[in-house]
Each structure stands twice: as structure tokens, then as C-alpha cells.
Design an enzyme around this catalytic site. Structure first.
Site, mmCIF file in Angstrom:
data_model
loop_
_atom_site.group_PDB
_atom_site.id
_atom_site.type_symbol
_atom_site.label_atom_id
_atom_site.label_comp_id
_atom_site.label_asym_id
_atom_site.label_seq_id
_atom_site.Cartn_x
_atom_site.Cartn_y
_atom_site.Cartn_z
ATOM 1 N N ASN A 50 35.368 49.558 38.432
ATOM 2 C CA ASN A 50 34.542 48.679 39.273
ATOM 3 C C ASN A 50 35.306 48.353 40.558
ATOM 4 O O ASN A 50 36.432 48.799 40.753
ATOM 5 C CB ASN A 50 34.126 47.414 38.508
ATOM 6 C CG ASN A 50 35.322 46.594 38.078
ATOM 7 O OD1 ASN A 50 36.058 46.077 38.912
ATOM 8 N ND2 ASN A 50 35.538 46.509 36.761
ATOM 9 N N LYS B 186 27.686 31.394 30.531
ATOM 10 C CA LYS B 186 28.933 32.010 30.049
ATOM 11 C C LYS B 186 29.924 30.947 29.588
ATOM 12 O O LYS B 186 30.665 31.145 28.622
ATOM 13 C CB LYS B 186 29.560 32.868 31.150
ATOM 14 C CG LYS B 186 28.918 34.230 31.243
ATOM 15 C CD LYS B 186 29.484 35.086 32.358
ATOM 16 C CE LYS B 186 28.657 36.366 32.460
ATOM 17 N NZ LYS B 186 28.753 37.025 33.734
HETATM 18 O O1 PMT Z 1 39.563 41.303 42.440
HETATM 19 P P1 PMT Z 1 38.849 40.907 43.712
HETATM 20 O O2 PMT Z 1 38.466 42.098 44.538
HETATM 21 O O3 PMT Z 1 39.621 39.867 44.489
HETATM 22 O O4 PMT Z 1 37.448 40.212 43.304
HETATM 23 C C1 PMT Z 1 37.464 39.014 42.598
HETATM 24 C C2 PMT Z 1 36.420 38.997 41.466
HETATM 25 C C3 PMT Z 1 35.020 39.009 42.062
HETATM 26 C C4 PMT Z 1 36.603 40.199 40.544
HETATM 27 C C5 PMT Z 1 36.702 37.677 40.651
HETATM 28 O O5 PMT Z 1 36.527 36.563 41.505
HETATM 29 C C6 PMT Z 1 35.782 37.553 39.448
HETATM 30 O O6 PMT Z 1 34.655 37.071 39.505
HETATM 31 N N1 PMT Z 1 36.290 38.026 38.263
HETATM 32 C C7 PMT Z 1 35.508 38.130 37.012
HETATM 33 C C8 PMT Z 1 34.620 39.338 37.088
HETATM 34 C C9 PMT Z 1 33.836 39.555 35.819
HETATM 35 O O7 PMT Z 1 34.098 40.468 35.123
HETATM 36 O O8 PMT Z 1 32.939 38.653 35.582
HETATM 37 P P2 PMT Z 1 31.945 38.699 34.283
HETATM 38 O O9 PMT Z 1 30.904 37.708 34.649
HETATM 39 O O10 PMT Z 1 31.504 40.088 33.982
HETATM 40 O O11 PMT Z 1 32.854 38.190 33.090
HETATM 41 C C10 PMT Z 1 32.932 36.821 32.710
HETATM 42 C C11 PMT Z 1 34.329 36.485 32.241
HETATM 43 O O12 PMT Z 1 34.633 37.206 31.055
HETATM 44 C C12 PMT Z 1 35.434 36.818 33.218
HETATM 45 O O13 PMT Z 1 36.377 35.789 33.170
HETATM 46 C C13 PMT Z 1 36.004 38.129 32.679
HETATM 47 O O14 PMT Z 1 37.395 38.247 33.021
HETATM 48 C C14 PMT Z 1 35.827 37.938 31.190
HETATM 49 N N2 PMT Z 1 35.646 39.166 30.417
HETATM 50 C C15 PMT Z 1 34.554 39.976 30.608
HETATM 51 C C16 PMT Z 1 34.368 41.078 29.807
HETATM 52 C C17 PMT Z 1 35.316 41.371 28.793
HETATM 53 N N3 PMT Z 1 35.184 42.434 28.017
HETATM 54 N N4 PMT Z 1 36.393 40.575 28.635
HETATM 55 C C18 PMT Z 1 36.567 39.493 29.415
HETATM 56 O O15 PMT Z 1 37.560 38.763 29.257
#
Ligand code: PMT
Length: 413
Positions: free
Chosen positions: A216, A345
Site C-alpha cells: 500500500n 474501530k
Molecule cells: O505512513 P504515511 O505515509 O505517513 O501515512 C500515514 C498513515 C495514513 C498510514 C497513518 O496515519 C494511518 O492511518 N495508519 C493506519 C492505516 C491503517 O491501516 O488503518 P486501518 O483503518 O486499516 O487499520 C486500523 C488499525 O488497525 C490501525 O491502527 C492498523 O495499524 C491496525 N491494523 C490493521 C490491520 C491489521 N491486520 N493489523 C493491525 O494492527
């Protein structure tokens, strides 16, 4: 942040339009002040259109003063940037004159001031100008070295205004430096000193074959900014980084991983004895069920192919489900219904806090969140909600760590 951008007379004045645009794009509020000389080169209306505020240019205009008096204006910004700064302005500042709005503001402020000189190479190297620069530097002004090259007058040498991008980055650096000298920074450092923080950052890559992967657009900048600011505040930081191209922040222990499973293993090995876990990584929700050992070949008789995906472990939810868990902070990257999805979430993954950010493309085409230098987080706990205005990721990180310190202090009472 609030920036007072002063434009003085010089051919480089047009470059300050780009500087204004960069500040506004970075989420800063800009008030432009122009000297009479600057208005000989460029129209105030151009700055007004970019900054969204009428330009201030007079000490004696009743209408302008009625909005915000010059003393109030001198107190308003977090930083004053004078770009371009003419030889005449350097001389007036050195003498402490107060014969127009700009020089009066400079005398009446205690805010940091950055100067971007621009003038003919001989004017720059003249002993009088060099003495003015030396005196101003000694008084605490930050004077940028002019760039070298072809000048508007046809001569070649040192005296060109530094590029807007460079002035922009220097301004941010200075803002951070000054933020660190104030009492609020010292209080925050007292809170974080010795605390342990585990952070994940960047994307994960899920192998399809030895050369291809599912990934990604995360650059790791957000997570690295949190790691850097936390370490500067004295926290013990362990950073688990997906495949990114960023240098390791000073005093941070870094572990590099590639896939979600590797990130999960690293988190499992390190989550104990941490005060806080911050999951800023964009972890792939799925991986390829059976990555192949040799490079996949195109099948000549088929126009499509199917990859079977299986679910990855949810790392942040796993940490949040452990008995002696740290304070768990997740991120939510959403393209729509940002707050509602983030709230969902927070509850579903049993997190203590979530940082919501809009990702994808804004209406004006600008990319948001992923791989940007700025961001706009909304910090959410079960009973608090704080929307941060867009700013550099390092400033978002600082605000996040401040919010987190309040939350941890509150919960430990
Ligand atoms: O890295 P940059 O280019 O600076 O961009 C920053 C960012 C946009 C990536 C960052 O600010 C951000 O939002 N990170 C989380 C991205 C994400 O995966 O979001 P999500 O909504 O899909 O996941 C929710 C949470 O679960 C997140 O804390 C993620 O780390 C966690 N997760 C998700 C899937 C998984 N299998 N395990 C996890 O721990």
C-alpha cells in the site's frame, strides 16, 4: 501555526506567492505584510487570494488598524518570516527603526524571526550588509544564506532568495526548535522521560512470488514522526518499521520487517513492559495464501488469474486483548465517514484511543494522509474528541503525545 509573512521590495517578491501557497497547503494560517517597496513589484491582491486575508501594508490606515492593531498583530504569529528581505530592510532592522508597519512589528514582537535576504551580489557582499547580518544574527534573528546563481540584474553570484521550498522547511524547523524551548515542552518531556513506547509504522508487503507483492501507499512518515518526537521528549522508543525509505530517528531502536506476519511476531516479542503501543502501520488485512517460490509466469491461453487471499492477524486488536496490555492507540485511515468508522474501530478492536485521518484524494485533487508531509488527525477516546488542524506530521505527533500524556495522567488518577 500562525505565520506572518513580510514581503519587502525586490524582484524575488513573486517567489513569496509560492511560499504563501506552501504554508497554506501545510495547514498554516498566513498574514501577509507588504512594504511600499514590495508593492512596486507585486500586487497585494495576489497574496490576498492565496492567504485568504487582506494584506496589511500600513501603520496609519484606520481601517486596517481597526481589525487588529499593530501591537496585537506583533503578538499574533508563532513566527515572522521576511522573504525576500532587502538590503534596506536588513539595515533598518539592525538600526531598530520603526518607520513603517514591518519595522514596527519587528520591534514590538518577541516571536522568532527568519530572514531570507535577496539582493545584488555586490550589495550582499558589501561590508555594511555583512555587518548588519552579523549583528542581527547575534540578536537572535535566523538569517538564511542567499542562494548563488544568475541574478535578475544579469550578474552571477551569491544574493538570490533561497527557493520557497527551502524557506518553508527552515520555517518548520525553526517553529519546532522554538516549541522545544518553551515551558509546555519541558513539562511534556518531564512526563515522557523514561516511559516506553512501541510504535509500528509504514506498510506491509505480502509476497505473491519472489519479485511481486501486495502493498500500500504508506511511507512510514507518520509513525516515524511520532517515534522521533517521543524520543526527543525522552521516551524509550521501539519502532517496528515495514519496508520504508526513511532514516532511523536518533535514539530510537528500530526493527525492520516486511510482512504483516513478521510485524506481528516483532510486536509479540516487544509489547510487554511497554507503557504505550501506537499502531500507525498500514497493515495489509490479507496475504496471499500460497506465495510461490519461483516467479509466476503468464499463462498464454488465459487473460485472467486468481490469487487466493487469507486474513492476516489483527495486530492492534491482539495487543488490546492481552491481560497486561499497554495503553493501546490505533489509527484509522478512511476515505469517507472518517469519524464514524474510526469510532467503530475503537470499540470493535477494544482500543484505548484512535487517531482518525482522511486518506485518498481531497476535492482539489491533493493527496491526503499517505506519503504526505502533513496530516490532520482527530484524536478519539471513549469520552474525548480533539480535531487537530492540518500541520506537519511532526507537529501532529507532538499534539498526539500531549493528548496522550493528559489521557494517561487522567487514567492513572
Ligand atoms: O505512513 P504515511 O505515509 O505517513 O501515512 C500515514 C498513515 C495514513 C498510514 C497513518 O496515519 C494511518 O492511518 N495508519 C493506519 C492505516 C491503517 O491501516 O488503518 P486501518 O483503518 O486499516 O487499520 C486500523 C488499525 O488497525 C490501525 O491502527 C492498523 O495499524 C491496525 N491494523 C490493521 C490491520 C491489521 N491486520 N493489523 C493491525 O494492527
Amino acid at each position: 501555526m500562525k505565520i506572518l509573512l513580510a514581503v519587502t521590495g525586490g524582484i524575488a517578491a513573486y517567489k513569496s506567492l509560492e511560499l504563501t501557497r506552501l504554508f497554506i497547503k501545510g495547514g498554516h494560517e498566513v498574514q501577509v505584510v507588504m512594504t511600499a517597496g514590495a508593492k512596486e513589484f507585486i500586487q497585494p491582491l495576489s497574496f490576498q487570494a492565496l492567504s485568504g486575508k487582506p494584506v496589511r501594508d500600513s501603520l496609519f490606515d484606520q481601517n486596517q488598524e481597526a481589525g487588529m492593531g499593530h501591537i496585537e498583530l506583533a503578538r499574533w504569529p508563532d513566527m515572522i518570516v521576511i522573504a525576500p528581505c532587502s538590503a534596506e530592510t536588513l539595515a533598518k532592522l539592525r538600526m531598530g527603526r520603526a518607520d513603517d508597519l514591518l519595522t514596527t512589528l519587528v520591534l514590538a514582537t518577541d516571536k522568532p524571526i527568519l530572514l531570507a535576504p535577496a539582493m545584488n551580489r555586490l550589495m550582499w557582499s558589501n561590508a555594511a550588509t555583512q555587518e548588519n547580518v552579523a549583528v542581527l544574527t547575534q540578536r537572535g534573528f535566523e538569517v538564511l544564506a542567499p542562494a548563488s546563481g544568475e541574478q535578475a540584474c544579469g550578474e552571477v553570484g551569491e544574493g538570490r532568495m533561497p527557493e520557497p521550498q527551502d524557506i518553508f522547511h527552515k520555517t518548520l524547523e525553526n517553529l519546532e526548535k522554538h516549541a522545544k524551548n518553551n515551558q509546555a515542552w519541558l513539562n511534556l518531556a518531564a512526563f515522557w522521560a523514561g516511559k516506553s513506547i512501541l510504535i509500528t509504522a509504514g506498510p506491509t508487503f505480502e509476497a505473491i512470488d519472489p519479485v511481486r507483492f501486495i502493498g500500500n501507499r504508506s511511507s512510514g512518515k507518520m509513525g516515524f514522526a511520532i517515534a522521533q518526537v517521543a524520543a526527543e521528549l525522552g521516551a524509550k522508543v521501539t519502532l517496528i518499521a515495514g519496508p520504508v525509505h526513511l532514516p532511523t530517528p536518533k535514539s530510537v531502536m528500530r526493527l525492520d520487517v516486511e510482512s504483516a506476519e513478521q510485524m506481528f511476531n516483532a510486536v509479540q516479542a516487544h509489547y510487554q513492559k511497554q507503557d504505550v503501543f501506537i499502531s500507525a502501520a498500514a497493515v495489509a488485512d490479507f496475504r496471499v495464501a500460497l506465495p510461490v517460490q519461483q516467479k509466476l509466469k503468464k499463462q498464454p491461453d488465459s487473460d485472467s488469474m486468481t490469487l487466493e487471499l487469507v486474513k492476516n492477524p489483527d495486530i492492534v486488536a491482539w495487543v488490546a486483548s492481552q491481560e497486561n496490555k499497554p495503553f493501546v492507540v490505533g489509527f484509522a485511515a478512511e476515505t469517507q465517514n472518517v469519524l464514524a468508522y474510526a469510532q467503530d474501530k475503537l470499540v470493535r478492536k477494544n482500543l484505548d484511543m484512535i487517531c482518525a485521518n482522511k486518506v485518498g484524494q481531497a476535492d482539489n485533487g491533493q493527496l491526503l494522509g499517505f506519503n504526505q508531509d502533513s496530516n490532520a488527525l482527530t484524536l478519539i477516546t471513549k469520552d474525548r474528541h480533539l480535531a487537530l488542524p492540518e500541520s506537519a506530521k511532526s507537529l501532529q505527533a507532538l499534539a498526539l503525545l500531549e493528548f496522550l500524556s493528559e489521557q494517561l495522567s487522567f487514567e492513572s488518577v
